[in-house]
Design a protein around this motif. Sequence first.
Motif, short mmCIF file in Angstrom:
data_model
loop_
_atom_site.label_atom_id
_atom_site.label_comp_id
_atom_site.label_asym_id
_atom_site.label_seq_id
_atom_site.Cartn_x
_atom_site.Cartn_y
_atom_site.Cartn_z
N ARG A 137 67.58 89.66 48.03
CA ARG A 137 66.37 88.84 48.14
C ARG A 137 65.71 88.71 46.76
O ARG A 137 65.68 89.66 45.99
CB ARG A 137 65.38 89.47 49.11
N ALA A 138 65.17 87.53 46.50
CA ALA A 138 64.51 87.30 45.22
C ALA A 138 63.35 88.26 45.02
O ALA A 138 63.07 88.69 43.90
CB ALA A 138 64.03 85.85 45.13
N GLY A 139 62.65 88.62 46.10
CA GLY A 139 61.53 89.54 46.00
C GLY A 139 61.92 90.94 45.59
O GLY A 139 61.08 91.72 45.15
N ALA A 140 63.21 91.27 45.71
CA ALA A 140 63.69 92.61 45.36
C ALA A 140 64.25 92.67 43.94
O ALA A 140 64.75 93.72 43.52
CB ALA A 140 64.75 93.07 46.36
N LEU A 141 64.19 91.55 43.21
CA LEU A 141 64.71 91.52 41.84
C LEU A 141 63.67 92.05 40.86
O LEU A 141 62.46 91.97 41.10
CB LEU A 141 65.07 90.09 41.45
N SER A 142 64.14 92.57 39.73
CA SER A 142 63.23 92.95 38.65
C SER A 142 62.63 91.69 38.02
O SER A 142 63.11 90.57 38.25
CB SER A 142 63.99 93.74 37.58
N GLY A 143 61.58 91.87 37.23
CA GLY A 143 60.93 90.73 36.61
C GLY A 143 61.88 89.90 35.76
O GLY A 143 61.88 88.67 35.82
N GLY A 144 62.71 90.58 34.98
CA GLY A 144 63.65 89.86 34.13
C GLY A 144 64.70 89.13 34.93
O GLY A 144 65.11 88.01 34.57
N MET A 145 65.15 89.72 36.02
CA MET A 145 66.16 89.07 36.86
C MET A 145 65.57 87.86 37.58
O MET A 145 66.26 86.85 37.78
CB MET A 145 66.73 90.08 37.85
N LYS A 146 64.31 87.93 37.97
CA LYS A 146 63.66 86.76 38.55
C LYS A 146 63.62 85.61 37.55
O LYS A 146 63.85 84.45 37.92
CB LYS A 146 62.23 87.11 38.99
N GLN A 147 63.34 85.94 36.30
CA GLN A 147 63.29 84.90 35.27
C GLN A 147 64.66 84.24 35.12
O GLN A 147 64.76 83.02 35.00
CB GLN A 147 62.86 85.53 33.93
#
Length: 584
Positions: A137-147
Amino acid sequence: MPASSIQPAIITHELTRMFGTATVVEKLNLEVFSKEIVGLIGPDGAGKTTALRMLAAILPPTSGEAVVAGYSVKTDPAAVKEHIAYMGQRFALYEDLTVAENIRFYADLYGVPPGGLKNRMEELLDFSAMGAFQKRRAGALSGGMKQKLQLVCALIHTPQVLLLDEPTNGVDPVSRRDFWRILGQLRDDNVAILVTTSHLDESERCDRVYLLDNGRLAANGPPAQLRAAMTGTILVIKSDQSLALRRLLREATGLDALPFGDNLHILSHDAENDRRRLHQALAGFGVDGEIATGIPAMEDVFISLVQGGPPLPIRETSAPDEAGPTVATPRPPGSQPVVEAKGLSRRFGRFVAVDDLSFSVMPGEIFGFLGPNGAGKSTTIRMLCGLLQPSGGQGMVAGFDLRRDTEAVKRRIGYMSQKFSLYDDLTVVENINFYGGVYGLSGEALETRREWAIHMSGLAGRGDGFTKFLPGGIKQRLALACAILHDPPVVFLDEPTSGVDPVSRRRFWSLIHSMAEGGKTIFVTTHYMDEAEYCGRLALISDGRMIAHGSPSALKRAENKASLEEVFISLVEAAGRRQEKVAA
């Protein structure tokens, strides 16, 4: 330079945007052609984001005109949107959807044909190293991975015009390199690309650069042309005691030198006279230092062109009218570490975020903690700050055990997170008072430190203003002031300059070096490799494990590389190959 007979993919004429009586972008004239990458740079509040939002037909201009992909943003905004891709700083991800589901959603929005979607997804997931996370899930990604996921979603189709607002903010050097490789491929595919960035080394990869300052065009041209327009000379002094020598030279000559690895860099506007004064000062200190002429980086050019002023001073004394800090005396051989980790680990279920880390940080040291997105840097800092219990190993901070003395650790540290930790709906004074209460300050002590914080942040007379209206660089200094309001001996800074313009970053690092001169221990993470050069020692981790440590110059020598970015990429990729062999 593209031939003048070719129609630009983006062209603006006197493009202007006002908010009330404030002019944010004023009479902007620029051109971007197909097969071209153009950079739009400028200090915080220069109008870059506003300009991109007008070009994306999201924000109507107050006056002037812009034609994008052959369509007017004023009379045909819907057609503009069909022919562009725009990634703003607040690009929307759906956190309840998986990585793959987010990508497919944006593919549907952009009308990507189903037949070509699979190959395009595989290409972008491979470039972003997100292939293994398609079901997360996108909500479970780190900040850098979301970027990185945001980048993939924005690039899922191949538009005529690509508008990117600081797309690599918070992204590690390996991913930045791969991202720019993708941009190069898009340029070859006849795409016109306009990108804003706070990484000034990235402007070197642009065909041309436009520099905005206070909403107006200050300069434009190829990077080499802008470099030639720089005023001043970079003087370089080699020293393995750069922090102490910086203070002595500042007191003797009034020149402020920026520690950069084993060198001190000075921007001089009178090179002959300043070189003579520096030689005299060095001789008076009994230091046999060579003064060389350095090659200016694009960051130096930027600061010169926007006429960035000298760094604001920081005062580490309790009273705002006392003298500034004195340099810390050299630590004796038996000096004890202020921060120490022995076999520190943290697991989340079966996932190992931090794996058997051991290191120590000495008093007055600036210690850089580097690694790719998701390497475990923020998790490590949260354990060292007493915010997260270790799963294994031991740690000591300011003489207190991380497991037994969590509250004592919290009272003796300052912590500044990536988001600055300020409350936008509070005023400057209200934010300071809130943090003063958290740290147990009240009465005269709080009043004294509040006055100090306002002075340090450059906010004299602006204490009643809401924080949300502050420029990024000033907000950053206020966040640092709040984090160290209680005068802690150890300061943890987690990517504190992410997305901040070069002038503000230089001033911020001047504050950091002044704090270290005053004896504070600084533990900092960053994705800016030029900032890593400012640190005395570095630790580089990947997949939660230590893969290298040492001074910047020692790491470059060991890897036989000219820059820390090359060192970072080489070591991280080698660690990745080792992991693949183990997994196989």
